[in-house]
Scaffold this active site. Structure first.
Site, PDB file in Angstrom:
ATOM      1  N   TYR A 141      -0.699  -0.446   2.712  1.00 31.38           N
ATOM      2  CA  TYR A 141      -1.121  -0.163   4.098  1.00 31.38           C
ATOM      3  C   TYR A 141      -1.915   1.143   4.074  1.00 31.38           C
ATOM      4  CZ  TYR A 141      -0.380   0.478   9.173  1.00 31.38           C
ATOM      5  OH  TYR A 141      -0.570   0.662  10.519  1.00 31.38           O
ATOM      6  N   ARG A 194     -14.756  -1.865  12.718  1.00 31.14           N
ATOM      7  CA  ARG A 194     -14.331  -0.457  12.693  1.00 31.14           C
ATOM      8  C   ARG A 194     -13.016  -0.406  11.924  1.00 31.14           C
ATOM      9  NH1 ARG A 194      -9.774   1.594  13.359  1.00 31.14           N
ATOM     10  NH2 ARG A 194      -9.321   1.618  15.566  1.00 31.14           N
ATOM     11  N   LYS A 212      -1.584  -5.225   7.505  1.00 31.84           N
ATOM     12  CA  LYS A 212      -0.757  -5.224   8.723  1.00 31.84           C
ATOM     13  C   LYS A 212       0.307  -6.325   8.618  1.00 31.84           C
ATOM     14  CE  LYS A 212      -2.899  -2.046  11.264  1.00 31.84           C
ATOM     15  NZ  LYS A 212      -2.347  -0.930  12.038  1.00 31.84           N
ATOM     16  N   GLU A 283      -7.194  -6.382  15.616  1.00 34.90           N
ATOM     17  CA  GLU A 283      -7.127  -5.156  14.819  1.00 34.90           C
ATOM     18  C   GLU A 283      -8.519  -4.669  14.440  1.00 34.90           C
ATOM     19  OE1 GLU A 283      -3.980  -3.838  14.054  1.00 34.90           O
ATOM     20  OE2 GLU A 283      -5.210  -2.109  13.555  1.00 34.90           O
ATOM     21  N   ASP A 284      -8.741  -3.401  14.659  1.00 35.25           N
ATOM     22  CA  ASP A 284      -9.949  -2.720  14.198  1.00 35.25           C
ATOM     23  C   ASP A 284     -11.248  -3.402  14.619  1.00 35.25           C
ATOM     24  OD1 ASP A 284      -8.101  -0.988  13.249  1.00 35.25           O
ATOM     25  OD2 ASP A 284      -8.691  -1.069  11.162  1.00 35.25           O
ATOM     26  N   ASP A 306      -3.773  -3.917  18.837  1.00 30.05           N
ATOM     27  CA  ASP A 306      -2.933  -2.892  18.214  1.00 30.05           C
ATOM     28  C   ASP A 306      -3.518  -1.492  18.391  1.00 30.05           C
ATOM     29  OD1 ASP A 306      -0.978  -1.793  16.498  1.00 30.05           O
ATOM     30  OD2 ASP A 306      -2.344  -1.972  14.794  1.00 30.05           O
ATOM     31  N   ASP A 307      -4.837  -1.362  18.247  1.00 33.99           N
ATOM     32  CA  ASP A 307      -5.452  -0.027  18.302  1.00 33.99           C
ATOM     33  C   ASP A 307      -5.414   0.547  19.714  1.00 33.99           C
ATOM     34  OD1 ASP A 307      -6.529   0.197  15.509  1.00 33.99           O
ATOM     35  OD2 ASP A 307      -7.318  -1.730  16.146  1.00 33.99           O
ATOM     36  N   ASN A 462      -7.381   7.980  10.796  1.00 37.33           N
ATOM     37  CA  ASN A 462      -7.137   7.462   9.447  1.00 37.33           C
ATOM     38  C   ASN A 462      -8.453   7.150   8.765  1.00 37.33           C
ATOM     39  OD1 ASN A 462      -4.268   7.317   9.752  1.00 37.33           O
ATOM     40  ND2 ASN A 462      -4.554   5.530  11.058  1.00 37.33           N
TER      41      ASN A 462
END
Ligand SMILES: NC(=O)c1ccc[n+]([C@@H]2O[C@H](COP(=O)([O-])OP(=O)(O)OC[C@H]3O[C@@H](n4cnc5c(N)ncnc54)[C@H](O)[C@@H]3O)[C@@H](O)[C@H]2O)c1
Ligand SMILES: O=C(O)C[C@H](O)C(=O)O
Ligand SMILES: [Mg+2]
Length: 621
Positions: A141, A194, A212, A283-284, A306-307, A462
């Protein structure tokens, strides 16, 4: 039926459900070794090459005979532990030359070894991960997963997950049936636009979906047979990848507008047609689409971002911890002054949800909601966001400072971060900017004049190199009373005289597995704001007073399975309270409603998969 008998029945039926699932090409994972055998429809090498069934050297001699494996394996039958030990010797060999921690120079090599294990024996892979989560979460991760995505073309060996591309338009409804598992509980999907703070990585972003889902299995006990990593490839705007002859994805610029939406719509329709109860975690996705897609699907499908939403909950838990760490009552939370650097999907997700939390504490009415907004100062690449900002992002508009207020504070549109921190003297400085080092010496010096007795720094971007500052930088300038959290893992700081500057990991990994598991086990139709809020409050409450006073506002990752169980329980109870729960398998909505907190926790525990080999028996198709 009594409650306890219904609970017992539920876990029995769950196990029987697993056995029923074997009828197809799938295999069950049971939670106890002595339970029913699994029926397999293959033998010989086919089994060794099948990660769901393979036990490698742990196949017993009788099993080897039954399954035509004799002679295909070294003769020594190993126990599970011997297998793990052998594997660990190999893995640890790298450490002789490696530094510990996130800057581990051999992180990619370790990822390769773990990935190979994932390919050949999933049960063993997850046992290694669960038993050593603190050590290997940073490999499978964040932060290593970022490096993996950046290097995915070179690292790609066996495919994992599904790829839906712009070229597949019109085909998705049929191609979704190419996935071998009859049942899928959890999908993590990205469009690669992203990835962490690394920008557009195109098709290589599949690594984040895989990482994830590894946590879904390890932390939430989602059956690995029922997870599906997905990459929706609509092209990339990364010029380097567009020119790279080894790039694995579509070499065209990203689709936009209606063309883009039609691909995502088709993907959603396809997966929910085949698996109506699946949960899809976005996600992303770049901010441009993250909010739009969330609004488009959240009332129709079981999905969340999630973000935007997971990060918000984790931030709220940490912010509540920062208030407690000052020795102040939680009710003082709406008085906190919060400067947020970064107004993308994550930053805006945090300010929106935190504002709602504050408003609830202030009476949950319109005026409370209106007044809560004045606790935030939002700074992006162009500086402080005010009403004067030309072409302001509509999602940022509610947080644009009024000109009258900023003038009063000696600030203006576009004021720099250091100016904002100097004038506002915030209690909290939170970074979701993806800009490494943004919290410079000057910014941290300015924070020394914070009105809080324990100024809090959340450097949440991150991976590691994108963190707005390191814990060393924060503690050396702000002193031992500071509260520090980062998105990627860092080590605690030795402050001398036996004092430790605690480095918390403020990462959405503490919430998304529990949100997914709670949604699954409640059978909630959608993921509501209330369910997300319950998850955040549960994480905040997990921290004990004495820990919080020491500046420990997030738990250790070693307890992530326990935290996830608690979070899932809170999510289920909220889904029931909001009348959204439709039940799961034999646990129908009425039965779910009758469970008290302890019984709900037990129900969650009984439905979490553990990595234990089932006994296998061969039967012809
Ligand atoms: N810790 C966590 O759990 C967590 C969760 C989600 C996202 N993140 C991290 O947050 C970061 C941002 O994610 P995102 O989706 O919001 O990205 P994004 O690209 O949508 O947003 C980045 C924002 O930062 C702003 N920014 C850029 N330079 C800046 C500067 N010099 N000063 C102030 N602001 C600046 C941009 O204007 C933009 O508003 C990423 O690094 C991501 O990894 C962490
Ligand atoms: O992936 C992570 O570690 C957290 C978050 O989802 C991110 O995008 O940075
Ligand atoms: Mg993310």
């Amino acid at each position: 039926m009594t409650l306890s008998s219904s609970l017992r029945r539920s876990s029995l039926v769950h196990r029987l459900g697993s056995v029923a699932a074997q009828a197809g090409p799938s295999r069950p994972f049971t939670t106890s070794e002595g339970s029913r055998p699994s029926i397999v429809h293959k033998r010989s090498l086919d089994i060794l090459h099948d990660p769901w069934f393979n036990k490698g050297t742990a196949f017993s001699m009788t099993e080897r005979d039954r399954l035509d494996l004799r002679g295909l394996l070294p003769p020594n039958v190993m126990t599970t532990q011997q297998q793990i030990d052998r594997f660990m010797v190999d893995l640890k060999r790298f450490e002789l030359h490696a530094r510990d921690g996130p800057s581990d120079t051999n992180a990619l090599a370790k990822w390769r070894i773990l990935n190979r294990l994932h390919d050949r024996n999933e049960t063993m892979y997850y046992k290694v991960l669960i038993d050593n989560i603190e050590e290997y979460a940073p490999i499978v991760y964040t932060p290593t997963v970022g490096l993996v995505c950046q290097n995915y073309s070179g690292l790609f060996r066996r495919p994992r997950g599904m790829y839906f591309s712009a070229e597949d338009r019109g085909e998705m409804m049929s191609m979704v049936y190419n996935w071998p598992a009859e049942q899928v509980d959890m999908i993590v999907v990205t469009d690669g636009s992203r990835i962490l703070g690394l920008g557009d990585l195109g098709v290589q972003g599949i690594g984040i979906s895989i990482g994830k889902l590894d946590l879904y299995v390890a932390a939430a006990g989602i059956n690995p047979q029922r997870v599906l990593p997905v990459m929706v490839d609509v092209g990339t705007n990364n010029e380097k990848l567009l020119k790279d002859p080894l790039y694995l994805g579509l070499q065209q610029h990203r689709l936009d507008g209606e063309d883009y939406l039609s691909v995502i719509d088709e993907f959603m329709e396809a997966v929910f047609t085949r698996w109506p109860h699946v949960i899809v975690q976005f996600e992303d996705f770049q901010s441009k689409w993250a909010f739009k897609l969330l609004q488009r699907y959240r009332n129709t499908y079981r999905m969340f971002n999630d973000d935007v939403q997971g990060t918000a909950g984790v931030a709220i838990a940490g912010l509540l911890g920062a208030v407690r760490a000052q020795g102040r009552p939680i009710i003082d939370f709406p008085k906190q002054k919060i400067v947020v650097a970064g107004a993308g999907s994550a930053g805006l997700g945090v300010v929106n949800a935190t504002r709602k939390t504050m408003a609830r504490m202030l009476g949950n009415n319109e005026s409370a909601f209106a007044s809560a907004r004045s606790q935030f100062w939002l700074v992006d690449a162009k500086g402080l966001i005010t009403e004067e900002r030309p072409d302001i992002d509509p999602d940022a508009l509610p947080f644009a400072r009024k000109l009258r207020d900023v003038a009063h504070q000696g600030l203006r549109e576009g004021a720099s971060l250091v100016e904002v921190v100097s004038k506002v003297k915030p209690d909290v400085l939170l970074g979701l900017s993806a800009v490494g080092g943004l919290f410079s010496k000057e910014v941290l010096e300015a924070l020394k004049h914070s009105s809080s007795t324990r100024p809090a720094v959340f450097a949440m971007s991150n991976p590691t190199k994108n963190a707005e500052c390191t814990p060393e930088e924060a503690f050396s300038i702000l002193g031992e009373n500071a509260i520090f959290a980062s998105g990627s893992p860092f080590s605690d700081v030795n402050l001398g005289d036996g004092k430790i500057g605690h480095c918390n990991q403020g990462n959405n990994m503490y919430l998304f597995p529990g949100i997914g598991l709670g949604t699954l086990l409640s059978g909630a139709r959608v993921v509501s704001d209330g369910m997300l809020q319950a998850a955040a409050e549960c994480l905040a409450a997990y921290m004990k007073e004495e820990e919080v006073l020491k500046g420990i506002v997030y738990p250790s990752i070693s307890s992530i399975r326990d935290i996830t169980k608690e979070v899932a329980t809170a999510v289920i109870r909220e889904a029931v309270a909001e009348d959204l729960a439709e039940g799961y398998r034999d646990m129908d909505a009425q039965e779910l409603q009758r469970l008290d907190k302890e019984e709900t926790l037990e129900y969650v525990k009984n439905n979490m998969w553990s990595p234990v080999y089932p006994t296998l028996v061969y039967r012809k198709d």
